[in-house]
Design an enzyme around this catalytic site. Sequence first.
Site, PDB file in Angstrom:
ATOM      1  CG  ASP A   1     -38.724 -39.890  17.454  1.00  0.00           C
ATOM      2  OD1 ASP A   1     -38.750 -40.401  16.317  1.00  0.00           O
ATOM      3  OD2 ASP A   1     -38.119 -40.430  18.413  1.00  0.00           O
TER       4      ASP A   1
ATOM      5  N   GLY B   1     -39.795 -42.561  21.538  1.00  0.00           N
ATOM      6  CA  GLY B   1     -39.495 -41.136  21.327  1.00  0.00           C
ATOM      7  C   GLY B   1     -40.681 -40.258  21.014  1.00  0.00           C
TER       8      GLY B   1
ATOM      9  NE  ARG C   1     -36.524 -42.571  25.583  1.00  0.00           N
ATOM     10  CZ  ARG C   1     -36.422 -42.984  24.326  1.00  0.00           C
ATOM     11  NH1 ARG C   1     -36.801 -42.198  23.350  1.00  0.00           N
ATOM     12  NH2 ARG C   1     -35.924 -44.170  24.039  1.00  0.00           N
TER      13      ARG C   1
ATOM     14  CG  ASP D   1     -31.034 -40.003  10.751  1.00  0.00           C
ATOM     15  OD1 ASP D   1     -30.594 -39.091  10.032  1.00  0.00           O
ATOM     16  OD2 ASP D   1     -30.296 -40.737  11.428  1.00  0.00           O
TER      17      ASP D   1
HETATM   18  P1  IMP Z   1     -34.137 -43.621  10.425  1.00  0.00           P
HETATM   19  O1  IMP Z   1     -34.563 -45.019  10.159  1.00  0.00           O
HETATM   20  O2  IMP Z   1     -32.695 -43.410  10.038  1.00  0.00           O
HETATM   21  O3  IMP Z   1     -35.017 -42.590   9.765  1.00  0.00           O
HETATM   22  O4  IMP Z   1     -34.162 -43.394  11.994  1.00  0.00           O
HETATM   23  C1  IMP Z   1     -35.356 -43.206  12.659  1.00  0.00           C
HETATM   24  C2  IMP Z   1     -35.270 -43.439  14.139  1.00  0.00           C
HETATM   25  O5  IMP Z   1     -33.934 -43.371  14.641  1.00  0.00           O
HETATM   26  C3  IMP Z   1     -36.030 -42.364  14.876  1.00  0.00           C
HETATM   27  O6  IMP Z   1     -37.380 -42.743  15.068  1.00  0.00           O
HETATM   28  C4  IMP Z   1     -35.262 -42.229  16.162  1.00  0.00           C
HETATM   29  O7  IMP Z   1     -35.738 -43.162  17.115  1.00  0.00           O
HETATM   30  C5  IMP Z   1     -33.844 -42.567  15.795  1.00  0.00           C
HETATM   31  N1  IMP Z   1     -33.060 -41.359  15.496  1.00  0.00           N
HETATM   32  C6  IMP Z   1     -32.663 -40.903  14.288  1.00  0.00           C
HETATM   33  N2  IMP Z   1     -31.974 -39.756  14.380  1.00  0.00           N
HETATM   34  C7  IMP Z   1     -31.944 -39.467  15.696  1.00  0.00           C
HETATM   35  C8  IMP Z   1     -31.376 -38.358  16.444  1.00  0.00           C
HETATM   36  O8  IMP Z   1     -30.773 -37.401  15.923  1.00  0.00           O
HETATM   37  N3  IMP Z   1     -31.561 -38.417  17.790  1.00  0.00           N
HETATM   38  C9  IMP Z   1     -32.233 -39.427  18.421  1.00  0.00           C
HETATM   39  N4  IMP Z   1     -32.780 -40.456  17.755  1.00  0.00           N
HETATM   40  C10 IMP Z   1     -32.624 -40.466  16.405  1.00  0.00           C
HETATM   41 MG    MG Z   2     -38.145 -43.460  17.123  1.00  0.00          MG
END
Ligand code: IMP
Ligand code: MG
Length: 175
Positions: free
Chosen positions: A100, A44, A165, A103
């Site tokens: 990118d 991403g 993407r 979350d």
């Molecule tokens: P985290 O571990 O929950 O912070 O998620 C991080 C990863 O999940 C990011 O690097 C993205 O690849 C994916 N991700 C989280 N939220 C989204 C979203 O809203 N759209 C697309 N990918 C997401």
């Molecule tokens: Mg990612």
Amino acid sequence: MRDPKIGEILVQPDQLQRRVRELGEQISADYEGRNPLLIGVLKGAIFFLSDLMREITCPCEVDFMAISSYGSSTASSGVVRILKDLDAPIEGRHVLVVEDIIDSGLTLQYLMRNLGARRPASLEVCALLTKPERRAVDLTPRYLGFEIPDRFAIGYGLDVAERYRNLPYVAALQE
Ligand code: IMP
Ligand code: MG
């Protein structure tokens, strides 16, 4: 005829361009004379990273890592696996991780611990997007593009099951 899965636009192309330029200027000033190593998290972040790197005016290098987070689902598992590691050691380097989106922050928390153990001279994060409402861990990126609401985002590198993407903007996925 727009794809019905592409919902509300969260960040327009011109906003992306302006903010990426500002971040590039800030990073150029902060890292002057330090030859930073930008680490892109596949897949991403490569869209953001390639635009950002062209706005950085000091000498810098790039390397990539691939980690698995969600698979093709849209909810965090907290389980992280390294699919591709860096090409070179980072000991003594000024490392800037380019992501990118943050979350829950679980993926990045794992990555920061992993990279921190390799003894870089400094380790910071530049994230294009963050969803502050969803943060599960205490993690504030040094550089941040935009805060977005708690919606699943697509475009400008962000995918759902590997699609969208290539959109030149960030939109909410219409579920
Ligand atoms: P985290 O571990 O929950 O912070 O998620 C991080 C990863 O999940 C990011 O690097 C993205 O690849 C994916 N991700 C989280 N939220 C989204 C979203 O809203 N759209 C697309 N990918 C997401
Ligand atoms: Mg990612």
